[in-house]
Design a protein around this motif. Structure first.
Motif, PDB file in Angstrom:
ATOM      1  N   ARG A 107     -14.465  37.840  -2.852  1.00  0.00           N
ATOM      2  CA  ARG A 107     -15.357  37.081  -1.984  1.00  0.00           C
ATOM      3  C   ARG A 107     -15.195  37.573  -0.564  1.00  0.00           C
ATOM      4  O   ARG A 107     -14.083  37.605  -0.054  1.00  0.00           O
ATOM      5  N   ASP A 108     -16.269  38.032   0.066  1.00  0.00           N
ATOM      6  CA  ASP A 108     -16.149  38.489   1.442  1.00  0.00           C
ATOM      7  C   ASP A 108     -16.478  37.321   2.357  1.00  0.00           C
ATOM      8  O   ASP A 108     -17.624  36.929   2.510  1.00  0.00           O
ATOM      9  N   GLU A 109     -15.441  36.769   2.984  1.00  0.00           N
ATOM     10  CA  GLU A 109     -15.653  35.550   3.777  1.00  0.00           C
ATOM     11  C   GLU A 109     -16.601  35.765   4.942  1.00  0.00           C
ATOM     12  O   GLU A 109     -17.392  34.909   5.276  1.00  0.00           O
ATOM     13  N   ASN A 110     -16.510  36.955   5.567  1.00  0.00           N
ATOM     14  CA  ASN A 110     -17.336  37.162   6.756  1.00  0.00           C
ATOM     15  C   ASN A 110     -18.818  37.237   6.418  1.00  0.00           C
ATOM     16  O   ASN A 110     -19.664  36.900   7.216  1.00  0.00           O
TER      17      ASN A 110
ATOM     18  N   VAL B 260     -15.219  24.629   2.883  1.00  0.00           N
ATOM     19  CA  VAL B 260     -14.043  25.496   3.089  1.00  0.00           C
ATOM     20  C   VAL B 260     -13.650  25.374   4.553  1.00  0.00           C
ATOM     21  O   VAL B 260     -14.475  25.619   5.436  1.00  0.00           O
ATOM     22  N   TYR B 261     -12.430  24.952   4.832  1.00  0.00           N
ATOM     23  CA  TYR B 261     -11.930  24.869   6.203  1.00  0.00           C
ATOM     24  C   TYR B 261     -10.891  25.966   6.411  1.00  0.00           C
ATOM     25  O   TYR B 261     -10.132  26.281   5.492  1.00  0.00           O
ATOM     26  N   THR B 262     -10.873  26.491   7.642  1.00  0.00           N
ATOM     27  CA  THR B 262      -9.777  27.396   8.003  1.00  0.00           C
ATOM     28  C   THR B 262      -8.728  26.542   8.716  1.00  0.00           C
ATOM     29  O   THR B 262      -9.048  25.864   9.698  1.00  0.00           O
ATOM     30  N   ILE B 263      -7.523  26.560   8.184  1.00  0.00           N
ATOM     31  CA  ILE B 263      -6.487  25.673   8.747  1.00  0.00           C
ATOM     32  C   ILE B 263      -5.171  26.431   8.947  1.00  0.00           C
ATOM     33  O   ILE B 263      -4.912  27.425   8.268  1.00  0.00           O
ATOM     34  N   ALA B 264      -4.379  25.896   9.880  1.00  0.00           N
ATOM     35  CA  ALA B 264      -3.026  26.448  10.062  1.00  0.00           C
ATOM     36  C   ALA B 264      -2.035  25.629   9.252  1.00  0.00           C
ATOM     37  O   ALA B 264      -1.039  26.147   8.762  1.00  0.00           O
TER      38      ALA B 264
ATOM     39  N   GLU C 247      -4.236  19.873  10.325  1.00  0.00           N
ATOM     40  CA  GLU C 247      -5.601  20.313  10.645  1.00  0.00           C
ATOM     41  C   GLU C 247      -6.566  19.936   9.536  1.00  0.00           C
ATOM     42  O   GLU C 247      -7.719  19.618   9.791  1.00  0.00           O
ATOM     43  N   LEU C 248      -6.077  19.986   8.319  1.00  0.00           N
ATOM     44  CA  LEU C 248      -6.938  19.590   7.197  1.00  0.00           C
ATOM     45  C   LEU C 248      -7.383  18.143   7.396  1.00  0.00           C
ATOM     46  O   LEU C 248      -8.550  17.817   7.243  1.00  0.00           O
ATOM     47  N   TYR C 249      -6.431  17.281   7.770  1.00  0.00           N
ATOM     48  CA  TYR C 249      -6.765  15.866   7.946  1.00  0.00           C
ATOM     49  C   TYR C 249      -7.866  15.709   8.992  1.00  0.00           C
ATOM     50  O   TYR C 249      -8.893  15.078   8.745  1.00  0.00           O
ATOM     51  N   SER C 250      -7.691  16.328  10.168  1.00  0.00           N
ATOM     52  CA  SER C 250      -8.669  16.057  11.232  1.00  0.00           C
ATOM     53  C   SER C 250     -10.039  16.646  10.890  1.00  0.00           C
ATOM     54  O   SER C 250     -11.063  16.045  11.208  1.00  0.00           O
ATOM     55  N   LEU C 251     -10.077  17.795  10.201  1.00  0.00           N
ATOM     56  CA  LEU C 251     -11.381  18.368   9.834  1.00  0.00           C
ATOM     57  C   LEU C 251     -12.059  17.546   8.734  1.00  0.00           C
ATOM     58  O   LEU C 251     -13.247  17.244   8.799  1.00  0.00           O
ATOM     59  N   ALA C 252     -11.276  17.155   7.737  1.00  0.00           N
ATOM     60  CA  ALA C 252     -11.867  16.464   6.579  1.00  0.00           C
ATOM     61  C   ALA C 252     -12.318  15.050   6.930  1.00  0.00           C
ATOM     62  O   ALA C 252     -13.219  14.508   6.306  1.00  0.00           O
ATOM     63  N   LYS C 253     -11.724  14.469   7.966  1.00  0.00           N
ATOM     64  CA  LYS C 253     -12.078  13.088   8.338  1.00  0.00           C
ATOM     65  C   LYS C 253     -13.523  13.022   8.841  1.00  0.00           C
ATOM     66  O   LYS C 253     -14.176  11.984   8.783  1.00  0.00           O
TER      67      LYS C 253
ATOM     68  N   LEU D  93      -8.262  20.672  -4.429  1.00  0.00           N
ATOM     69  CA  LEU D  93      -8.049  21.298  -3.127  1.00  0.00           C
ATOM     70  C   LEU D  93      -7.273  22.590  -3.385  1.00  0.00           C
ATOM     71  O   LEU D  93      -6.150  22.555  -3.886  1.00  0.00           O
ATOM     72  N   ARG D  94      -7.919  23.723  -3.093  1.00  0.00           N
ATOM     73  CA  ARG D  94      -7.234  25.018  -3.301  1.00  0.00           C
ATOM     74  C   ARG D  94      -6.848  25.568  -1.928  1.00  0.00           C
ATOM     75  O   ARG D  94      -7.723  25.775  -1.085  1.00  0.00           O
ATOM     76  N   ILE D  95      -5.559  25.799  -1.746  1.00  0.00           N
ATOM     77  CA  ILE D  95      -5.086  26.352  -0.469  1.00  0.00           C
ATOM     78  C   ILE D  95      -4.755  27.824  -0.695  1.00  0.00           C
ATOM     79  O   ILE D  95      -3.917  28.151  -1.544  1.00  0.00           O
ATOM     80  N   GLN D  96      -5.453  28.680   0.057  1.00  0.00           N
ATOM     81  CA  GLN D  96      -5.257  30.121  -0.135  1.00  0.00           C
ATOM     82  C   GLN D  96      -5.107  30.814   1.202  1.00  0.00           C
ATOM     83  O   GLN D  96      -5.893  30.548   2.120  1.00  0.00           O
ATOM     84  N   LYS D  97      -4.141  31.706   1.268  1.00  0.00           N
ATOM     85  CA  LYS D  97      -3.913  32.425   2.532  1.00  0.00           C
ATOM     86  C   LYS D  97      -5.094  33.354   2.800  1.00  0.00           C
ATOM     87  O   LYS D  97      -5.617  33.987   1.877  1.00  0.00           O
ATOM     88  N   LYS D  98      -5.512  33.415   4.058  1.00  0.00           N
ATOM     89  CA  LYS D  98      -6.575  34.366   4.420  1.00  0.00           C
ATOM     90  C   LYS D  98      -5.996  35.780   4.386  1.00  0.00           C
ATOM     91  O   LYS D  98      -4.792  35.958   4.560  1.00  0.00           O
ATOM     92  N   GLU D  99      -6.879  36.746   4.186  1.00  0.00           N
ATOM     93  CA  GLU D  99      -6.381  38.108   4.031  1.00  0.00           C
ATOM     94  C   GLU D  99      -5.603  38.594   5.243  1.00  0.00           C
ATOM     95  O   GLU D  99      -4.574  39.241   5.124  1.00  0.00           O
ATOM     96  N   LYS D 100      -6.127  38.273   6.426  1.00  0.00           N
ATOM     97  CA  LYS D 100      -5.429  38.722   7.651  1.00  0.00           C
ATOM     98  C   LYS D 100      -4.929  37.508   8.416  1.00  0.00           C
ATOM     99  O   LYS D 100      -5.535  36.448   8.354  1.00  0.00           O
ATOM    100  N   GLY D 101      -3.839  37.687   9.172  1.00  0.00           N
ATOM    101  CA  GLY D 101      -3.331  36.625  10.033  1.00  0.00           C
ATOM    102  C   GLY D 101      -2.529  35.589   9.268  1.00  0.00           C
ATOM    103  O   GLY D 101      -2.147  35.799   8.116  1.00  0.00           O
ATOM    104  N   GLU D 102      -2.298  34.467   9.954  1.00  0.00           N
ATOM    105  CA  GLU D 102      -1.405  33.437   9.400  1.00  0.00           C
ATOM    106  C   GLU D 102      -2.155  32.181   8.966  1.00  0.00           C
ATOM    107  O   GLU D 102      -1.558  31.158   8.717  1.00  0.00           O
ATOM    108  N   LEU D 103      -3.481  32.266   8.922  1.00  0.00           N
ATOM    109  CA  LEU D 103      -4.252  31.061   8.613  1.00  0.00           C
ATOM    110  C   LEU D 103      -4.551  30.966   7.109  1.00  0.00           C
ATOM    111  O   LEU D 103      -4.419  31.951   6.374  1.00  0.00           O
ATOM    112  N   PHE D 104      -4.976  29.766   6.726  1.00  0.00           N
ATOM    113  CA  PHE D 104      -5.233  29.494   5.302  1.00  0.00           C
ATOM    114  C   PHE D 104      -6.646  28.936   5.121  1.00  0.00           C
ATOM    115  O   PHE D 104      -7.184  28.307   6.032  1.00  0.00           O
TER     116      PHE D 104
END
Ligand SMILES: C[S@@+](CC[C@H](N)C(=O)[O-])C[C@H]1O[C@@H](n2cnc3c(N)ncnc32)[C@H](O)[C@@H]1O
Length: 415
Positions: free
Chosen positions: A3-6, A74-78, A82-88, A155-166
């Motif tokens: 899946r190409d996220e961009n 799909v949220y990008t979270i650290a 962050e999941l809580y505040s976005l999902a609310k 809820l599937r938590i998956q690391k993004k390909e680059k960087g430290e975000l999920f």
């Protein structure tokens, strides 16, 4: 393809069909065969984009999928906060009703498991976001039910390909009961294959339903035979599950209870139409089935009794599958036409069984050589040592998993 996220475009809803390990490409083919082109193979399943009613076709027609989910966000979270505040902020009341019960299950990929360790915290915080959102709007909150909820979130938590975000993928289970539970299986048998794995085994062979004889020489509870009959008859694997809906309007697919789905009138209407088509096609196919193509053997009378009971539960008329109590090391194939002889022999999980099983595998192989000329033979097993007891040249080795047990479907060509 990954899946190409961009490049993701949101003009069509997204869905995820899960499946047993190593079955992803079979599932991908099924999804593509339904005319879906935006298909991305992932670990443990396939993500695809299409109209919602077409995703319902996947749910009705896939022999391999364990479940089909609708991805709502799909949220990008650290981290989990962050999941809580976005999902609310989400419009949860468009997804499900205040009076409905819900549950959340979180799955980590390897990287997020390493980083976060406790998946319960994620489930808990997403639950808090949902109930706080409802409470802010209505002064009331929906209840959690972990046994029989009206709506299940994954809820599937998956690391993004680059960087430290999920990425936090929020999905809704459209099925309820897993699709692998076809509805024909007797609970009395000890080592049955899951129905979608049995289908994957048949689909991994070169069985030609138009001409091949199909023999399961150690049929156990009959899962491989039943799935082969359904494939031959082009009968959707959900044909038993649609019956209570067509006959009694009893809901057997969870999405038919969910506001997000039933407010999409087109999707709901077409899904009900497809359900009715599956129902009538299965009745026609089973009434007009040719006989003499499917044979099942087992050395145990108890296994045969369970197979008979499963065939009855599957509404497959007795004459379609001929069953006989035989030792598989002494049977022989019908010469004209030949076809497939398959088996899933005992693995020998108990101490001391291994030696007897070596003899069984060896004698089985010798009998294939003598009495199945012209056939393609397949053996589905997990034990490499036992496989080596068969002195036939291996034509193919197909990896498949039975739960977490790594197995192989081995092919032999018999001349
Ligand atoms: C692992 S189970 C098969 C399970 C089956 N695939 C299913 O999904 O239900 C193995 C079966 O092989 C049968 N079996 C063992 N030795 C046999 C032999 N010599 N001939 C025929 N069947 C045999 C057992 O009775 C048992 O039913």
């Amino acid at each position: 393809m990954k899946r190409d996220e961009n490049k993701r475009v949101y003009d069509q809803p997204g869905f995820f069909a899960s499946c047993p390990k190593e079955c992803e490409s079979l599932l991908e083919k099924e999804i593509r065969d339904l005319g879906i082109t935006r298909v991305f193979v992932e670990k443990g399943g396939v993500f695809f984009r299409c109209e919602t009613d077409i995703a319902c076709k996947v749910m009705l027609q896939s022999r391999i999928a364990s479940r089909v989910f609708h991805e709502i966000q799909v949220y990008t979270i650290a981290d989990e906060k962050e999941l809580y505040s976005l999902a609310k902020e989400k419009w949860w009341d468009k997804i499900f009703d205040l009076k409905q019960t819900f549950m959340i299950k979180t799955l980590f990929d390897i990287d997020s498991k390493y980083k976060f360790k406790n998946s319960m915290i994620f489930s808990q915080l997403l639950k808090d976001a949902i109930v706080d959102n409802f409470r802010d709007k209505y002064g009331e909150r929906p209840s959690v039910d972990t046994v029989n909820p009206d709506i299940s979130f994954l809820l599937r938590i998956q690391k993004k390909e680059k960087g430290e975000l999920f990425n936090a993928h929020i999905l809704i289970d459209m099925c309820g009961e897993p699709l692998s539970n076809r509805g024909y299986r007797d609970v009395g048998f000890q080592a049955p294959l899951r129905e979608n794995l049995a289908a994957a085994i048949v689909m991994s062979t070169d069985f030609d339903p138009n001409k091949d004889i199909f023999i399961d020489s150690m049929c156990g509870s009959g899962s491989i035979l039943i799935e082969a009959v359904l494939i031959k008859g082009k009968i959707a694997p959900t044909y038993l599950r649609v019956r209570p809906y067509v006959e009694k309007k009893q809901i057997t697919f969870d999405c038919l209870k969910h506001p997000w789905f039933i407010n999409d009138k087109k999707a709901e209407r077409l899904f009900i139409q497809y359900i009715n088509e599956v129902y009538s096609q299965s009745i026609d196919a089973l009434q007009n089935f040719e006989t003499g193509q499917f044979l099942g053997f087992d050395i145990s009378e108890q296994s045969l009794t369970i197979t008979r009971s499963n065939l009855r539960a599957a509404k497959i008329p007795e004459q379609i599958v001929m069953l006989n109590k035989r030792d598989a090391t002494k049977i022989h194939g019908i010469e004209d036409p030949p076809g497939i002889v398959i088996c899933n022999p005992p693995y020998g999980e108990r101490m001391g069984e291994e030696e007897n099983l070596k003899t069984l595998y060896h004698e089985y192989g010798e009998n294939l050589k003598q009495n199945f000329k012209g056939y393609r033979a397949y053996i589905f097993t997990s034990k490499p040592d036992l496989r080596k007891s068969i002195s036939l040249q291996t034509k193919a080795r197909i990896p498949l998993f039975n739960g977490n047990l790594e197995c192989r479907l081995i092919k032999y060509e018999l001349y």
